[in-house]
Design a protein around this motif. Structure first.
Motif, PDB file in Angstrom:
ATOM      1  N   GLU A 264       0.848  -1.189   0.000  1.00 50.01           N
ATOM      2  CA  GLU A 264       0.000   0.000   0.000  1.00 50.01           C
ATOM      3  C   GLU A 264       0.883   1.237   0.000  1.00 50.01           C
ATOM      4  O   GLU A 264       2.086   1.165   0.240  1.00 50.01           O
TER       5      GLU A 264
ATOM      6  N   GLN B  21       0.554   5.984  -0.113  1.00 48.88           N
ATOM      7  CA  GLN B  21      -0.239   7.197   0.111  1.00 48.88           C
ATOM      8  C   GLN B  21      -0.040   8.121  -1.077  1.00 48.88           C
ATOM      9  O   GLN B  21       1.067   8.212  -1.621  1.00 48.88           O
TER      10      GLN B  21
ATOM     11  N   THR C 179      -4.802   6.985   1.416  1.00 47.68           N
ATOM     12  CA  THR C 179      -4.117   5.703   1.445  1.00 47.68           C
ATOM     13  C   THR C 179      -4.700   4.842   0.332  1.00 47.68           C
ATOM     14  O   THR C 179      -5.891   4.919   0.047  1.00 47.68           O
TER      15      THR C 179
ATOM     16  N   THR D 278      -4.414   0.898  -1.962  1.00 49.69           N
ATOM     17  CA  THR D 278      -3.870  -0.400  -2.305  1.00 49.69           C
ATOM     18  C   THR D 278      -3.837  -0.439  -3.826  1.00 49.69           C
ATOM     19  O   THR D 278      -4.242   0.527  -4.481  1.00 49.69           O
ATOM     20  N   TYR D 279      -3.390  -1.518  -4.379  1.00 50.67           N
ATOM     21  CA  TYR D 279      -3.230  -1.560  -5.833  1.00 50.67           C
ATOM     22  C   TYR D 279      -3.362  -2.981  -6.356  1.00 50.67           C
ATOM     23  O   TYR D 279      -3.321  -3.954  -5.611  1.00 50.67           O
TER      24      TYR D 279
ATOM     25  N   THR E 254      -8.131   3.771  -3.902  1.00 49.13           N
ATOM     26  CA  THR E 254      -8.062   4.609  -2.706  1.00 49.13           C
ATOM     27  C   THR E 254      -9.117   4.169  -1.700  1.00 49.13           C
ATOM     28  O   THR E 254     -10.151   3.615  -2.060  1.00 49.13           O
ATOM     29  N   ARG E 255      -8.818   4.449  -0.447  1.00 47.87           N
ATOM     30  CA  ARG E 255      -9.741   4.054   0.643  1.00 47.87           C
ATOM     31  C   ARG E 255     -10.581   5.221   1.061  1.00 47.87           C
ATOM     32  O   ARG E 255     -10.242   6.338   0.975  1.00 47.87           O
TER      33      ARG E 255
END
Length: 148
Positions: free
Chosen positions: A80, A82, A91, A93-94, A147-148
């Motif tokens: 992860e 930013q 933040t 993930t991908y 994105t979160r």
């Protein structure tokens, strides 16, 4: 999905990236710039570098035009990162794209930022045939960002 291709930045790039990072951290996104923050693989310290976040077909992507960079290696290890503009940090993930998925994203990236990154594509541009983009795809890590 790893590649050994890596184009090391020169001193002038470090100065330019420092300026773009400073502007972006202060709220001025330059051509879609974000400051990518990723924990270092060994140190665990947050490492920052300016990147271009590519919106394409309703999704967002990070393309490593220089290849197997430190930020690519750190992102893979951390899982992860930013993305920051001004005071806003997201933040994320991908999902790393397979080579077969990359040509359309690479074409869009080159259409948008060829003036800035074209030199890293060694003569390949947005008008290149699909086969050529597929041929170079292993040297360009591409990440779909969530994105979160």
């Amino acid at each position: 999905m790893t590649s050994s291709r890596y184009l090391e930045p020169g001193k002038s790039t470090a100065v330019f990236n420092g300026l773009i990072r400073w502007l972006t951290k202060h709220g001025l996104s330059v051509w879609g710039s974000r400051v990518l923050g990723v924990r270092g693989r060994k140190s665990g310290e947050l490492r920052e570098v300016p990147v271009n976040l590519l919106p394409f077909e309703g999704k967002q992507y990070l393309v490593a035009a220089r290849g197997e960079t430190q930020w690519v290696r750190n992102l893979r290890a951390a899982g992860e990162g930013q993305l920051t503009v001004g005071r806003r940090t997201e933040t994320f993930t991908y999902r790393e794209l397979s080579n077969e998925e990359k040509p359309a994203v690479l074409r869009s990236y080159l259409k948008r930022w060829a003036f800035e990154v074209g030199t890293f594509f060694e003569g390949v541009d947005a008008k290149a045939p699909e086969e050529k983009l597929l041929e170079i795809a292993p040297g360009y890590p591409v990440f779909e960002v969530f994105t979160r």
